[in-house]
Scaffold this motif. Structure first.
Motif, PDB file in Angstrom:
ATOM      1  N   MET A   1       0.863  -1.266  -0.136  1.00 13.94           N
ATOM      2  CA  MET A   1       0.058  -0.007  -0.006  1.00 13.94           C
ATOM      3  C   MET A   1       0.791   1.202  -0.052  1.00 13.94           C
ATOM      4  SD  MET A   1      -3.073  -0.795   2.766  1.00 13.94           S
ATOM      5  CE  MET A   1      -4.559  -1.987   2.428  1.00 13.94           C
ATOM      6  N   LEU A   2       1.862   1.166   0.714  1.00 15.86           N
ATOM      7  CA  LEU A   2       2.863   2.332   0.791  1.00 15.86           C
ATOM      8  C   LEU A   2       3.358   2.571  -0.312  1.00 15.86           C
ATOM      9  CD1 LEU A   2       4.546   1.743   4.395  1.00 15.86           C
ATOM     10  CD2 LEU A   2       2.754   3.552   3.869  1.00 15.86           C
ATOM     11  N   LYS A   3       3.845   1.384  -0.952  1.00 12.73           N
ATOM     12  CA  LYS A   3       4.455   1.764  -2.397  1.00 12.73           C
ATOM     13  C   LYS A   3       3.594   2.260  -3.540  1.00 12.73           C
ATOM     14  CE  LYS A   3       7.148  -0.968  -5.684  1.00 12.73           C
ATOM     15  NZ  LYS A   3       7.854  -2.502  -6.017  1.00 12.73           N
ATOM     16  N   HIS A   4       2.421   1.633  -3.465  1.00 10.19           N
ATOM     17  CA  HIS A   4       1.385   2.408  -4.390  1.00 10.19           C
ATOM     18  C   HIS A   4       0.994   3.598  -4.138  1.00 10.19           C
ATOM     19  CE1 HIS A   4      -2.722   2.089  -6.719  1.00 10.19           C
ATOM     20  NE2 HIS A   4      -2.833   2.830  -5.790  1.00 10.19           N
ATOM     21  N   HIS A   5       1.112   4.160  -2.859  1.00 10.53           N
ATOM     22  CA  HIS A   5       0.678   5.531  -2.732  1.00 10.53           C
ATOM     23  C   HIS A   5       2.031   6.718  -2.646  1.00 10.53           C
ATOM     24  CE1 HIS A   5      -3.573   5.081  -2.109  1.00 10.53           C
ATOM     25  NE2 HIS A   5      -3.227   3.910  -1.250  1.00 10.53           N
ATOM     26  N   GLY A   6       3.207   5.874  -2.825  1.00 13.69           N
ATOM     27  CA  GLY A   6       4.421   6.716  -2.813  1.00 13.69           C
ATOM     28  C   GLY A   6       4.832   7.139  -1.260  1.00 13.69           C
ATOM     29  N   GLN A   7       4.407   6.435  -0.223  1.00 11.89           N
ATOM     30  CA  GLN A   7       4.738   6.882   0.849  1.00 11.89           C
ATOM     31  C   GLN A   7       5.667   5.915   1.572  1.00 11.89           C
ATOM     32  OE1 GLN A   7       0.652   6.572   2.460  1.00 11.89           O
ATOM     33  NE2 GLN A   7       0.220   8.628   2.256  1.00 11.89           N
ATOM     34  N   LEU A   8       6.196   6.664   2.901  1.00  9.21           N
ATOM     35  CA  LEU A   8       7.118   6.075   3.727  1.00  9.21           C
ATOM     36  C   LEU A   8       6.398   5.502   4.716  1.00  9.21           C
ATOM     37  CD1 LEU A   8      10.132   8.523   4.010  1.00  9.21           C
ATOM     38  CD2 LEU A   8      10.199   6.361   2.632  1.00  9.21           C
ATOM     39  N   GLY A   9       6.630   4.265   5.477  1.00  4.90           N
ATOM     40  CA  GLY A   9       5.907   3.820   6.556  1.00  4.90           C
ATOM     41  C   GLY A   9       6.441   4.930   7.993  1.00  4.90           C
ATOM     42  N   PRO A  10       5.461   4.680   8.892  1.00  8.47           N
ATOM     43  CA  PRO A  10       5.790   5.460  10.305  1.00  8.47           C
ATOM     44  C   PRO A  10       7.020   5.072  10.684  1.00  8.47           C
ATOM     45  CG  PRO A  10       3.621   4.705  10.264  1.00  8.47           C
ATOM     46  CD  PRO A  10       4.171   3.898   9.083  1.00  8.47           C
ATOM     47  N   ALA A  11       7.570   3.993  10.738  1.00  2.00           N
ATOM     48  CA  ALA A  11       9.021   3.475  11.286  1.00  2.00           C
ATOM     49  C   ALA A  11      10.109   3.891  10.309  1.00  2.00           C
ATOM     50  CB  ALA A  11       9.077   1.931  11.240  1.00  2.00           C
ATOM     51  N   GLU A  12       9.776   4.469   9.200  1.00  2.00           N
ATOM     52  CA  GLU A  12      11.070   4.714   8.224  1.00  2.00           C
ATOM     53  C   GLU A  12      11.228   6.391   8.502  1.00  2.00           C
ATOM     54  OE1 GLU A  12      10.697   2.921   4.232  1.00  2.00           O
ATOM     55  OE2 GLU A  12       8.847   2.964   4.841  1.00  2.00           O
ATOM     56  N   ILE A  13      10.440   6.980   9.276  1.00  2.00           N
ATOM     57  CA  ILE A  13      10.688   8.423   9.691  1.00  2.00           C
ATOM     58  C   ILE A  13      11.127   8.380  11.134  1.00  2.00           C
ATOM     59  CG2 ILE A  13       9.797  10.494   9.716  1.00  2.00           C
ATOM     60  CD1 ILE A  13       7.691   9.699   7.590  1.00  2.00           C
TER      61      ILE A  13
ATOM     62  N   TRP B   1      -5.979  -9.742  -2.100  1.00  4.08           N
ATOM     63  CA  TRP B   1      -6.970  -8.783  -0.748  1.00  4.08           C
ATOM     64  C   TRP B   1      -6.221  -7.560  -0.720  1.00  4.08           C
ATOM     65  CZ3 TRP B   1     -10.727 -11.423  -0.870  1.00  4.08           C
ATOM     66  CH2 TRP B   1     -11.157 -12.692  -0.218  1.00  4.08           C
ATOM     67  N   THR B   2      -4.906  -7.453  -0.985  1.00  5.36           N
ATOM     68  CA  THR B   2      -4.299  -6.135  -0.934  1.00  5.36           C
ATOM     69  C   THR B   2      -4.781  -5.371  -1.954  1.00  5.36           C
ATOM     70  OG1 THR B   2      -2.042  -6.992  -0.102  1.00  5.36           O
ATOM     71  CG2 THR B   2      -2.002  -4.990  -0.893  1.00  5.36           C
ATOM     72  N   GLU B   3      -4.857  -5.767  -3.131  1.00 10.83           N
ATOM     73  CA  GLU B   3      -5.207  -4.962  -4.323  1.00 10.83           C
ATOM     74  C   GLU B   3      -6.886  -4.655  -4.233  1.00 10.83           C
ATOM     75  OE1 GLU B   3      -4.589  -7.731  -7.627  1.00 10.83           O
ATOM     76  OE2 GLU B   3      -2.504  -7.026  -7.720  1.00 10.83           O
ATOM     77  N   GLU B   4      -7.540  -5.447  -3.693  1.00 10.26           N
ATOM     78  CA  GLU B   4      -8.871  -5.234  -3.428  1.00 10.26           C
ATOM     79  C   GLU B   4      -8.973  -4.175  -2.318  1.00 10.26           C
ATOM     80  OE1 GLU B   4     -12.161  -8.331  -2.114  1.00 10.26           O
ATOM     81  OE2 GLU B   4     -11.562  -7.181  -0.188  1.00 10.26           O
ATOM     82  N   ALA B   5      -8.321  -3.792  -1.441  1.00  6.88           N
ATOM     83  CA  ALA B   5      -8.111  -2.780  -0.561  1.00  6.88           C
ATOM     84  C   ALA B   5      -7.756  -1.505  -1.209  1.00  6.88           C
ATOM     85  CB  ALA B   5      -7.174  -2.937   0.630  1.00  6.88           C
ATOM     86  N   ILE B   6      -6.808  -1.510  -1.980  1.00  9.14           N
ATOM     87  CA  ILE B   6      -6.410  -0.442  -2.632  1.00  9.14           C
ATOM     88  C   ILE B   6      -7.463   0.043  -3.343  1.00  9.14           C
ATOM     89  CG2 ILE B   6      -4.799   0.653  -4.268  1.00  9.14           C
ATOM     90  CD1 ILE B   6      -2.553  -1.364  -3.095  1.00  9.14           C
TER      91      ILE B   6
END
Length: 212
Positions: free
Chosen positions: A43-55, A153-158
């Protein structure tokens, strides 16, 4: 009876808190819940985001806040030995537990507790093997079918505009995060606010335009 789909990844401490709080949060309301594992990293990759633990600063705050929330809500909680970790083995085990690819609440809780209540390495191979033996999944967690189901399931959620975990989807509406549970309850109870512009008009605000 209203039906809720709970999208989660075991890597998220907020998902564990929401999972534990959900029955009490919706007590007295007729509803059913389907638990669907998803890969938060995808999901993070799809939206171009970093995870909370990466900041770094966000990671430090997250770890403090989730322990505070668990403390105030009386939910068992212990940080795993390493975080973030690779959750794929746990997610695939959950998907493999039932032929439908949808784990029941018992299995979901068992895996969550292994991650967030033992203080162990959540990705430890021996611990995963023991957990697999205990759950006795109906399918091989490493089978292509299980891997494809997790991806589905991941693609469905996105596709449903889910961008983070935990997310609870009801009637096409996404309620994101452990702190959204009171909002979800209000929606289920028919709060008039949800028929107003604050709920329906948000998409009409152009991106980058500040409202005065």
């Amino acid at each position: 009876m209203k039906h809720i789909t709970f999208y989660f990844d075991f890597i998220s401490p907020y998902a564990w808190l929401a999972f534990q709080a959900l029955p009490q949060a919706l007590q007295g309301i007729s509803h059913s819940v389907t638990y669907k594992p998803v890969l938060f990293g995808a999901m993070l990759k799809h939206h171009g985001q970093l995870g909370p633990a990466e900041i770094p600063s966000k990671r430090d705050w997250t770890y403090r806040q989730v322990q505070w929330l668990a403390h105030t809500q009386g939910i068992a909680f212990q940080m795993p030995a390493t975080h973030p970790f690779n959750p794929l083995g746990l997610l695939r085990l959950a998907v493999a537990s039932q032929a439908s690819g949808v784990p029941n609440r018992y299995v979901t809780e068992k895996i969550f507790k292994q991650v967030w209540c033992t203080g162990q390495d959540a990705a430890d191979a021996q611990a995963l093997a023991a957990l697999t033996t205990h759950i006795s999944p109906s399918r091989d967690p490493q089978s292509p079918e299980v891997k494809q189901q997790l991806q589905a399931w991941t693609e469905e959620a996105i596709a449903l505009d889910v961008f983070g975990v935990p997310s609870l989807v009801l009637e096409g509406k996404v309620f994101w995060g452990q702190d959204a549970l009171p909002m979800l309850r209000a929606y289920l109870e028919g709060d008039d606010w949800f028929s107003g512009p604050a709920w329906h008009g948000v998409r009409a605000i152009p991106v980058g335009v500040r409202r005065r």
